[in-house]
Design an enzyme around this catalytic site. Structure first.
Site, short mmCIF file in Angstrom:
data_model
loop_
_atom_site.label_atom_id
_atom_site.label_comp_id
_atom_site.label_asym_id
_atom_site.label_seq_id
_atom_site.Cartn_x
_atom_site.Cartn_y
_atom_site.Cartn_z
N ASP A 214 0.89 -1.41 0.16
CA ASP A 214 -0.47 0.38 0.21
C ASP A 214 0.74 1.31 -0.11
O ASP A 214 1.73 1.03 1.12
CB ASP A 214 -0.61 -0.09 1.37
CG ASP A 214 -1.95 1.86 1.29
OD1 ASP A 214 -3.07 1.34 0.65
OD2 ASP A 214 -1.72 2.60 2.04
N HIS B 152 -6.64 10.10 -2.13
CA HIS B 152 -6.04 10.09 -1.19
C HIS B 152 -6.72 11.01 0.80
O HIS B 152 -6.81 10.36 1.22
CB HIS B 152 -4.47 10.63 -0.88
CG HIS B 152 -3.59 10.08 0.12
ND1 HIS B 152 -2.10 10.33 -0.17
CD2 HIS B 152 -3.88 9.97 1.46
CE1 HIS B 152 -1.99 9.77 1.67
NE2 HIS B 152 -3.09 9.50 2.27
N TYR C 46 3.51 9.89 -0.03
CA TYR C 46 4.25 9.29 0.91
C TYR C 46 5.94 8.98 0.25
O TYR C 46 6.89 9.16 0.56
CB TYR C 46 4.16 7.36 0.36
CG TYR C 46 2.92 7.15 1.24
CD1 TYR C 46 2.14 8.33 2.54
CD2 TYR C 46 2.25 5.74 1.32
CE1 TYR C 46 0.95 7.40 2.20
CE2 TYR C 46 1.06 5.21 2.00
CZ TYR C 46 0.42 6.47 3.01
OH TYR C 46 -0.98 6.27 2.84
#
Ligand code: A2P
Length: 280
Positions: A43, A106, A48
């Protein structure tokens, strides 16, 4: 590995590897270790910064792409119809792949005070529906959406989200959102299923860990699994990575499940989609 099946038939493993934070070489090593430990589900998110490391670790492993499930997410500045179509290209390139198993929005708002967030979600979603139609992504969903954000999509879009990935752990189980999703066949996934360690010392979690003879982490993860919720634990240690995959040899009783569900709030990250970050 056990699976959940999305409403379009896609099978999603119940345990995936959470990859937020470490970047660069460190992240390649962590992801290589996760593959060795047995993880086949990663994931990540554009935000990120871990997509390149996951791509590199998978490419180096020699494991066939079809054996691995990859999720990524559209970052706040990437939202909107045209931006989403561009963003997926960057994500695919960084992951060294030509498709994603699951693509998520997101957060429901690019800015907390954007009065037009509903239209932004609708436009972003229209691009995702097209990516899904083209087979570039095998499933589409959202993350950190609460019922009122989901309601906008369900009322105004052609397809309903298949997944909602939210913060979920003992002490923060977001029952309104979980219930809303269950009633509509939307799979709930747990980020920070151990509350980034914050709930591992909660008295009830410790008590149950002693009662069942397993770690406090396994109580948290198993609790989510028994509620049909995917877990995405992170770890930097091989031993804990393996431990977090080993969740199918014990069962929490109904009574203890209810006790966990009624715990006072604990371990909340301070993140809420409609508010600026709260210091906790
Ligand atoms: P570490 O990398 O040292 O294993 P979450 O996924 O809920 O955000 O939590 C991640 C944190 O939990 C990481 O700091 C990780 O530290 C720790 N962690 C992961 N698995 C375990 C485990 N089985 N027991 C204790 N701590 C764990």
């Amino acid at each position: 590995m056990e699976y959940s099946v999305l409403y379009n038939g896609v099978k999603v493993p119940m345990i995936g590897f959470g990859t937020w934070k470490p970047e660069g070489r460190e992240s390649v090593d962590v992801n290589r270790m996760a593959l060795e430990a047995g993880y086949r589900y990663f994931d990540t998110a554009s935000y990120y910064g871990t997509e390149p490391a996951i791509g590199e670790a998978i490419a180096a492993s020699g494991i066939a792409r079809e054996e691995i499930f990859i999720t990524s997410k559209i970052d706040k500045p990437e939202m909107g119809y045209d931006n989403t179509k561009k963003a997926i290209q960057g994500t695919l390139k960084r992951l060294q792949t030509d498709y994603l198993d699951l693509y998520l929005i997101h957060w429901p708002k690019d800015q907390i005070d954007n009065p037009d967030w509903k239209q932004l979600d609708i436009d972003t979603w229209r691009a995702m529906e097209e990516l899904y139609g083209d087979g570039v992504v095998k499933a589409i969903g959202v993350s950190n959406f609460l019922p009122h954000h989901l309601e906008n999509m369900i009322q105004n879009c052609r397809m309903k989200p298949m997944v909602d990935q939210i913060e979920f752990h003992p002490g923060y189980t977001q029952e309104a959102t979980v219930q809303y999703c269950k009633e509509r066949g939307i799979l709930v996934q747990a980020w920070s299923p151990m509350g980034r360690r914050r709930v591992l010392e909660e008295p009830l979690v410790v008590e149950l860990s002693e009662k069942y003879g397993v770690s406090a982490a396994k109580i948290c993860l198993r609790y989510a699994i028994q509620r049909g919720i995917t877990v995405l634990p992170k770890s930097s240690s091989m031993e804990r990575m393996k431990q977090n995959l080993d969740l199918f040899d014990f069962e929490i009783s109904n009574e203890d499940m209810y006790r966990i569900s009624s715990m006072p709030q604990a371990g909340w990250s301070g993140l809420h989609p409609d508010r600026e970050r709260v210091q906790v």
